[in-house]
Enzyme design. Structure first.
Site, mmCIF file in Angstrom:
data_model
loop_
_atom_site.group_PDB
_atom_site.id
_atom_site.type_symbol
_atom_site.label_atom_id
_atom_site.label_comp_id
_atom_site.label_asym_id
_atom_site.label_seq_id
_atom_site.Cartn_x
_atom_site.Cartn_y
_atom_site.Cartn_z
ATOM 1 N N TYR A 106 30.433 48.668 51.618
ATOM 2 C CA TYR A 106 31.515 49.662 51.604
ATOM 3 C C TYR A 106 31.208 50.873 52.482
ATOM 4 C CZ TYR A 106 31.831 46.801 47.436
ATOM 5 O OH TYR A 106 31.827 45.740 46.574
ATOM 6 N N TYR A 142 37.283 44.672 37.704
ATOM 7 C CA TYR A 142 36.595 44.357 38.964
ATOM 8 C C TYR A 142 36.017 42.949 38.851
ATOM 9 C CZ TYR A 142 33.416 44.112 42.853
ATOM 10 O OH TYR A 142 32.780 43.690 43.999
ATOM 11 N N ASP A 193 34.758 37.091 32.535
ATOM 12 C CA ASP A 193 33.839 37.415 33.619
ATOM 13 C C ASP A 193 32.685 38.232 33.032
ATOM 14 O OD1 ASP A 193 32.461 38.428 35.747
ATOM 15 O OD2 ASP A 193 34.222 39.083 36.889
ATOM 16 N N LYS A 208 24.798 38.125 38.543
ATOM 17 C CA LYS A 208 23.926 39.308 38.508
ATOM 18 C C LYS A 208 22.560 39.069 37.846
ATOM 19 C CE LYS A 208 26.919 43.049 39.721
ATOM 20 N NZ LYS A 208 28.376 42.912 39.653
HETATM 21 C C1 LIG Z 1 29.401 42.323 40.513
HETATM 22 C C2 LIG Z 1 30.524 41.637 39.858
HETATM 23 C C3 LIG Z 1 31.198 40.559 40.481
HETATM 24 C C4 LIG Z 1 30.882 40.104 41.872
HETATM 25 O O1 LIG Z 1 29.606 39.556 42.000
HETATM 26 P P1 LIG Z 1 28.933 39.456 43.461
HETATM 27 O O2 LIG Z 1 27.642 38.735 43.214
HETATM 28 O O3 LIG Z 1 28.741 40.874 43.944
HETATM 29 O O4 LIG Z 1 29.859 38.694 44.327
HETATM 30 C C5 LIG Z 1 32.215 39.949 39.774
HETATM 31 N N1 LIG Z 1 32.556 40.353 38.539
HETATM 32 C C6 LIG Z 1 31.926 41.370 37.919
HETATM 33 C C7 LIG Z 1 32.343 41.756 36.538
HETATM 34 C C8 LIG Z 1 30.905 42.069 38.559
HETATM 35 O O5 LIG Z 1 30.315 43.101 37.962
#
Ligand SMILES: *Cc1c(COP(=O)(O)O)cnc(C)c1O
Length: 446
Positions: A25, A153, A254, A283
């Site tokens: 970014y 997000y 997610d 992550k």
């Molecule tokens: C960081 C994140 C993503 C994206 O993961 P990347 O490995 O950066 O592509 C998707 N969903 C959530 C909730 C996140 O915190």
């Protein structure tokens, strides 16, 4: 040992970096400052100039066991020599099998199928594709919309972007190239507060009218992360599960930010005692050592996909199931399996409450939020990330604010005194913010 260190004896070429290398970014014409890191161990980052910083971010929430953990290093080294990568088409290997067994056994009973992807955003793409193909297989191919809530997000690729917050996300920048999805208001009931009627009513209304076209609802369980570090009610999350069942909509959770203990439960959905139809992990999956993500789904979702016209699931990245990444994940999950994280995260939560709560009395602080190993100061106005970053470094910590949020998500094995250094720095910086800036800020974990 010398061979390991030769690189760090060369001074870093910051000028080249600023002119040629994109950072997250950022602009190539007005690059933000970067800090050269030459080593990381436990919870500490060593800068090129010799300063040592306590890491409050665990490298974007992933490095939950700290840097240089001997178990993960050993597993990766061994795997590197044995089989570092091989294509996954027509081939399988023990690191992927071991990892998938672990993931199936640690998540809810209904999740039995694992897709190993290379990053969180791709895990989300995979989840969305699964939902669309599932309904094709169930002869309801008109179900193509994704329902989500504001302030979410889910990543930076196109489908993931389409379900990020429409204002704070990147919708306006890419216009019609981003699929228009269906947005409900963000949940307003805070974690552990009595459920506000309106929260579920607005979702129910949308589902009632539009369920014929809605394939799935995607949401970050309990904690909306990069969209503002908001913790919402478990009762609300449980209500979403009920509504999805009532209206024949798949529930995609997610857990990329919340998974593996961060909110005080192994997975955040456990706060609500529910099961997802499709679950995204990433992550902290590898303990933050190397990129890997996973999308799990139920038998029913997999069966539906098999009944779709394609008959197969249409995704297969080059580095799918990368053995080196799986080995790191297996070592990290073995550490998680010892369950020490539970006491560690509880202790972090207790200490954060003790040390951060009084910041609510500061002029610039709008809200203080703490859940598990997450501590948040929501400020009254947008922050200048670069300026605050520098102040934090002068205080010996690595904390990276975004939007109007100063937060920490440290490694679980952080010591009490290291944590005090982080909270002291947060309060010091929050108390001394003088001027605000008009810096552009996007929803991102940047
Ligand atoms: C960081 C994140 C993503 C994206 O993961 P990347 O490995 O950066 O592509 C998707 N969903 C959530 C909730 C996140 O915190």
């Amino acid at each position: 040992m010398n061979t390991h260190n030769t690189q760090s004896t060369q001074p870093l070429d910051y000028d080249f970096d600023a002119k040629h290398i994109w950072h997250p970014y950022t602009s190539m014409t007005q690059p933000l400052p970067t800090y050269g890191v030459i080593a990381a161990k436990d919870r500490q980052l060593t800068l090129e100039d010799g300063r040592v910083l306590i890491d409050g971010t665990s490298s974007w929430w992933s490095c939950v066991h700290g840097y240089g953990h001997p178990d993960i290093l050993q597993a990766m080294e061994q795997q590197l020599h044995q089989l570092s990568h091989v294509m996954f088409g027509g081939i399988t290997h023990s690191p992927a099998i071991e990892l998938s067994k672990k993931l199936i056994s640690m998540t809810s009973d209904n999740l039995t199928k694992v897709f190993l992807a290379d990053s969180g955003s791709i895990a989300v793409e995979v989840a969305l594709k699964m939902a669309l193909q599932y309904w094709q297989g169930r002869q309801q191919s008109q179900k193509q919309q994704i329902l989500t809530v504001k302030n979410g997000y889910h990543g930076d690729t196109f489908a993931a972007m389409s379900v990020c917050d429409p204002q704070g996300g990147m919708h306006t920048m890419f216009g019609n190239s981003v699929t228009q999805q269906r947005f409900a208001p963000a949940p307003q009931t805070p974690f552990n507060a009595p459920l506000l009627d309106n929260d579920l009513l607005s979702i129910r209304q949308i589902m009632k009218q539009e369920h014929h076209t809605i394939a799935a609802l995607i949401i970050e369980p309990i904690m909306q992360g990069a969209g503002g570090m908001r913790f919402y009610s478990a009762e609300y999350l449980a209500g979403l599960r009920t509504l999805c069942d009532e209206f024949n909509i798949l529930l995609i959770l997610d857990e990329i930010a919340t998974g593996f203990g961060r909110t005080g439960k192994l997975f955040a959905y456990e706060h609500a005692n529910i099961e997802a139809d499709i679950l995204c992990l990433g992550k902290a999956l590898t303990g933050g050592y190397i990129s890997l993500a996973a999308t799990l789904c139920s038998d029913e979702v997999a069966l539906g996909i098999s009944d779709s016209p394609a008959g197969v699931f249409m995704h297969g990245p080059t580095f799918m199931g990368n053995p080196l990444a799986c080995a790191a994940a297996n070592a990290s999950l073995s550490l998680i399996a010892t369950n020490q994280w539970q006491a560690q995260v509880n202790a972090i939560e207790v200490q954060l409450k003790k040390e951060l709560s009084d910041a609510i009395h500061y002029d610039n602080v709008k809200d203080v939020r703490i859940l598990g190993a997450v501590g948040v100061l929501e400020m009254t106005s947008t922050l200048n990330t670069a300026q605050l970053q520098q102040q934090f470094i002068e205080l010996g910590v690595w904390i990276r604010p975004f939007s109007n949020i100063i937060y920490i998500m440290p490694a679980y094995n952080i010591t009490a005194s290291e944590l005090t250094q982080l909270t002291t720095a947060m309060k010091h910086v929050a108390a001394n913010i003088t001027k605000t800036s008009n810096e552009r800020t996007f929803i991102s974990h940047g």
